[in-house]
Design a protein around this motif. Sequence first.
Motif, PDB file in Angstrom:
ATOM      1  N   LEU A  86      42.228  39.149  47.224  1.00  0.00           N
ATOM      2  CA  LEU A  86      42.136  37.735  46.849  1.00  0.00           C
ATOM      3  C   LEU A  86      43.271  36.928  47.466  1.00  0.00           C
ATOM      4  CD1 LEU A  86      41.142  37.996  43.071  1.00  0.00           C
ATOM      5  CD2 LEU A  86      39.711  37.164  44.946  1.00  0.00           C
ATOM      6  N   ARG A  87      44.447  37.511  47.500  1.00  0.00           N
ATOM      7  CA  ARG A  87      45.600  36.810  48.074  1.00  0.00           C
ATOM      8  C   ARG A  87      45.342  36.484  49.555  1.00  0.00           C
ATOM      9  NH1 ARG A  87      50.737  36.739  45.976  1.00  0.00           N
ATOM     10  NH2 ARG A  87      50.081  38.324  44.479  1.00  0.00           N
ATOM     11  N   THR A  88      44.753  37.444  50.262  1.00  0.00           N
ATOM     12  CA  THR A  88      44.457  37.243  51.682  1.00  0.00           C
ATOM     13  C   THR A  88      43.413  36.138  51.887  1.00  0.00           C
ATOM     14  OG1 THR A  88      44.963  39.558  52.173  1.00  0.00           O
ATOM     15  CG2 THR A  88      43.619  38.365  53.778  1.00  0.00           C
ATOM     16  N   SER A  89      42.319  36.193  51.090  1.00  0.00           N
ATOM     17  CA  SER A  89      41.263  35.195  51.256  1.00  0.00           C
ATOM     18  C   SER A  89      41.730  33.808  50.827  1.00  0.00           C
ATOM     19  CB  SER A  89      40.029  35.604  50.457  1.00  0.00           C
ATOM     20  OG  SER A  89      40.302  35.638  49.066  1.00  0.00           O
ATOM     21  N   LEU A  90      42.553  33.740  49.789  1.00  0.00           N
ATOM     22  CA  LEU A  90      43.066  32.433  49.343  1.00  0.00           C
ATOM     23  C   LEU A  90      44.055  31.850  50.352  1.00  0.00           C
ATOM     24  CD1 LEU A  90      43.513  33.277  45.558  1.00  0.00           C
ATOM     25  CD2 LEU A  90      41.933  31.577  46.512  1.00  0.00           C
ATOM     26  N   PRO A 108      44.941  29.597  41.820  1.00  0.00           N
ATOM     27  CA  PRO A 108      44.321  29.170  43.085  1.00  0.00           C
ATOM     28  C   PRO A 108      42.835  29.528  43.167  1.00  0.00           C
ATOM     29  CG  PRO A 108      46.426  30.247  43.493  1.00  0.00           C
ATOM     30  CD  PRO A 108      46.124  30.450  42.050  1.00  0.00           C
ATOM     31  N   LEU A 109      42.472  30.684  42.636  1.00  0.00           N
ATOM     32  CA  LEU A 109      41.061  31.071  42.645  1.00  0.00           C
ATOM     33  C   LEU A 109      40.234  30.105  41.796  1.00  0.00           C
ATOM     34  CD1 LEU A 109      38.995  33.237  43.557  1.00  0.00           C
ATOM     35  CD2 LEU A 109      39.471  34.436  41.409  1.00  0.00           C
ATOM     36  N   TYR A 110      40.756  29.719  40.652  1.00  0.00           N
ATOM     37  CA  TYR A 110      40.069  28.736  39.797  1.00  0.00           C
ATOM     38  C   TYR A 110      39.925  27.398  40.521  1.00  0.00           C
ATOM     39  CZ  TYR A 110      39.719  25.092  36.202  1.00  0.00           C
ATOM     40  OH  TYR A 110      39.359  23.984  35.480  1.00  0.00           O
ATOM     41  N   LEU A 111      40.948  26.969  41.240  1.00  0.00           N
ATOM     42  CA  LEU A 111      40.883  25.705  41.970  1.00  0.00           C
ATOM     43  C   LEU A 111      39.803  25.743  43.047  1.00  0.00           C
ATOM     44  CD1 LEU A 111      44.693  24.963  42.312  1.00  0.00           C
ATOM     45  CD2 LEU A 111      43.059  23.794  40.811  1.00  0.00           C
ATOM     46  N   GLU A 112      39.553  26.927  43.599  1.00  0.00           N
ATOM     47  CA  GLU A 112      38.522  27.074  44.626  1.00  0.00           C
ATOM     48  C   GLU A 112      37.123  27.202  44.017  1.00  0.00           C
ATOM     49  OE1 GLU A 112      38.454  26.975  47.925  1.00  0.00           O
ATOM     50  OE2 GLU A 112      40.575  26.460  48.038  1.00  0.00           O
ATOM     51  N   LYS A 113      37.004  27.971  42.936  1.00  0.00           N
ATOM     52  CA  LYS A 113      35.683  28.351  42.420  1.00  0.00           C
ATOM     53  C   LYS A 113      35.303  27.644  41.131  1.00  0.00           C
ATOM     54  CE  LYS A 113      35.346  31.449  45.713  1.00  0.00           C
ATOM     55  NZ  LYS A 113      34.379  31.273  46.832  1.00  0.00           N
ATOM     56  N   ASP A 114      36.217  26.889  40.540  1.00  0.00           N
ATOM     57  CA  ASP A 114      35.990  26.223  39.262  1.00  0.00           C
ATOM     58  C   ASP A 114      35.553  27.275  38.229  1.00  0.00           C
ATOM     59  OD1 ASP A 114      36.134  23.608  37.943  1.00  0.00           O
ATOM     60  OD2 ASP A 114      33.989  23.879  37.607  1.00  0.00           O
ATOM     61  N   LEU A 115      34.526  27.015  37.431  1.00  0.00           N
ATOM     62  CA  LEU A 115      34.154  27.933  36.363  1.00  0.00           C
ATOM     63  C   LEU A 115      33.540  29.238  36.877  1.00  0.00           C
ATOM     64  CD1 LEU A 115      32.666  25.473  33.698  1.00  0.00           C
ATOM     65  CD2 LEU A 115      34.949  26.509  33.777  1.00  0.00           C
ATOM     66  N   GLY A 116      33.305  29.338  38.165  1.00  0.00           N
ATOM     67  CA  GLY A 116      32.792  30.585  38.743  1.00  0.00           C
ATOM     68  C   GLY A 116      33.875  31.568  39.144  1.00  0.00           C
ATOM     69  N   GLU A 119      33.904  35.597  38.209  1.00  0.00           N
ATOM     70  CA  GLU A 119      33.024  36.537  38.910  1.00  0.00           C
ATOM     71  C   GLU A 119      33.736  37.232  40.062  1.00  0.00           C
ATOM     72  OE1 GLU A 119      29.635  34.276  40.103  1.00  0.00           O
ATOM     73  OE2 GLU A 119      29.408  33.359  38.119  1.00  0.00           O
ATOM     74  N   HIS A 120      34.836  36.674  40.534  1.00  0.00           N
ATOM     75  CA  HIS A 120      35.541  37.214  41.700  1.00  0.00           C
ATOM     76  C   HIS A 120      36.733  38.100  41.310  1.00  0.00           C
ATOM     77  CE1 HIS A 120      33.299  34.531  44.440  1.00  0.00           C
ATOM     78  NE2 HIS A 120      33.334  33.693  43.411  1.00  0.00           N
ATOM     79  N   LEU A 121      36.993  38.231  40.021  1.00  0.00           N
ATOM     80  CA  LEU A 121      38.128  39.040  39.563  1.00  0.00           C
ATOM     81  C   LEU A 121      37.671  40.448  39.219  1.00  0.00           C
ATOM     82  CD1 LEU A 121      39.934  36.527  37.164  1.00  0.00           C
ATOM     83  CD2 LEU A 121      40.623  37.161  39.488  1.00  0.00           C
ATOM     84  N   ASP A 122      38.384  41.449  39.731  1.00  0.00           N
ATOM     85  CA  ASP A 122      38.182  42.843  39.341  1.00  0.00           C
ATOM     86  C   ASP A 122      39.429  43.306  38.607  1.00  0.00           C
ATOM     87  OD1 ASP A 122      35.699  42.981  40.493  1.00  0.00           O
ATOM     88  OD2 ASP A 122      36.411  43.850  42.374  1.00  0.00           O
TER      89      ASP A 122
END
Length: 636
Positions: A86-90, A108-116, A119-122
């Motif tokens: 995730l760090r690399t893609s962000l 940062p992931l929330y800022l990109e994906k909002d409420l979605g 789904e991207h967190l493992d």
Amino acid sequence: MCGIGGVLMNHHDGSHEAILRQVQAMLSAMRHRGPDGQAEYVDESVGLGANRLAIRGVDQVQPPLFVHESGVVVACNGEIDNHRALRTSLAAQGHVIGSSSDIAVIAPLYLEKDLGFLEHLDGVFAMALWDPRKGRLILARDRTGERHLYYAVSAQGICFASEFAALQVAVPAHAAMDRQALGHYLRSGYCPSPRTLLSQQFKVCPGEMIVRERNRTRYTRYWAPPIGRRQTSPPSASAFDAIFRNAVERQTDVDVDYGVLLSGGLDSSLITAVTRRVRPAHRLRAYCVRFEESSFDEGSGAQVVARMHGCPLTTVTLGAAEVPQMLRHLVRTTGEPLADPAWLPLFSVTGHASRDVKMLLAGEGADELFGGYPTYLGALWSSQYGRLPATLRRVVRRVVDGLPVSDKKVALSFLLKEFVDGQAHDGLTRHLLWNANLSPEWIRRLGMDCPMDQAEHHGLALLDLVQSYDFEHSLPDALMAKADRGGMCHGLEIRAPFLDRAVIEYASTLPINARIKRLRTKVFLKNYARRYLPPEIIERRKRGLSVPLGQWLRGPLHGWATGRLLSEALCNVGIRTDAALALMEEHMQRRGDHARGLWNLIVLSEWLEWAKEAQGEVTPVHELPTQAAPLCASSF
């Protein structure tokens, strides 16, 4: 890992200082969860806080709570296993993440994906995210419910905490008992999400996101268990090996010493073997519980596996004399009404392990995913038994009823009686009865209502249905609650490689005959384990962590247990203590094995005394009007 807590006021009712004191009080109640730091955030009507147990990034002074430059605040209890990817893609999307913490990727992931974004967190997590730009509070729990989050909603706002005891600091006193939750507890020994034993206090469900925005609350299921919902395919040991090794590798990508909970059974032995192969340079310590009662003792099997893989083994012996004080401590520390006797030995062994390591790997999830419980054999064979002539079934009933009660850990007489008793019911009801601590008859005799289950089947095969039910209910709210509370009382994290998302998704493609075949359970997993383990370990009879409770209740714990059954606290919520004593009498005379049902009542008695201290007198259940609870979206 850590403990988190916070509040969101509806109308800016609380002062900055009052909100801060409330958050700090919750963190103080969970100080055992985070000995490596503490941080709070307060702004107008919101307050968040976190204690830190450092597992990753231990060489840096990092707050257990992150405030992003956008204003988004994250408090997270858990581990994000795919944080490097995730760090690399962000970074490719222009985000600069200065901290090396795995939690730092969430905002940062929330800022990109909002409420979605979930789904991207493992990994494993229970989190709170505050977005001041939208006045939005998000509460979320990981897919399998390995981490927990309690909350309460009132006219003043919402408050939340990692442990039920910490939540009581922030909620109004004199709560009422939830009658439906009590019925579930009496049957199963735990409260299934979203309920707790107290009305208007809830648990975030596994795979759930709760969004509080503009004084309105939305409940969303962002993930559901895929068991029985994926197209099956021929299993491949080589394909699964790559998946499982990657899961172990990701979960051991930490900056602290770690070990393994080792019983000598298939699941923990396989984790031990794969971890040694994946991390050959790491000195993997193993920990095991022992009992003097031979059918409960797992020490000899653990010693064999530990020697085989060069793991120093620490064994801990639990005796009956330790039980009363240990139960009292666990209930008062966590506020958890959890009637799994294995909580006690787990608490004991993790206490010893915490002197050496800060994380343990465990085998939770393998039975639910790969078909390991004896009741799954019953689900497969019950239809065959039902086709036998009625006269033959009556003969079988008489023979089974005549079998003596046994104190052994996995007694054939107990399993056969449960199997025969459940034949009059549909598949899921039968499964729940087989796993019940108290029968419907005894629940009614105790003065309570039997629970109503609302699961929808949606055409699932019976084995898929019961596995999925266990995965969604008893696994997160009993087994993983036990693991979390048992370990974190000592500031020690427990991880479960079998609950890695890729492992779950692979297991969901296994056909039924790769899980259960004739009288063999975990067919595929046992075949796969041949790569790492000898046959005597793979085919060892399933035991599971437990205690010789039936024998102890007839012996050294009898006086203490009777005192707990006579507790005024039980009477006050409508439990008939004369029926509780009758249950004990049947157990003493070996007319039935009621150890688990008695333990339910003992733990409830201890919990009610704690609740009175924390909340004031709990309103009697028969005086409580029916309360609506938020429903987790069902996947059945």
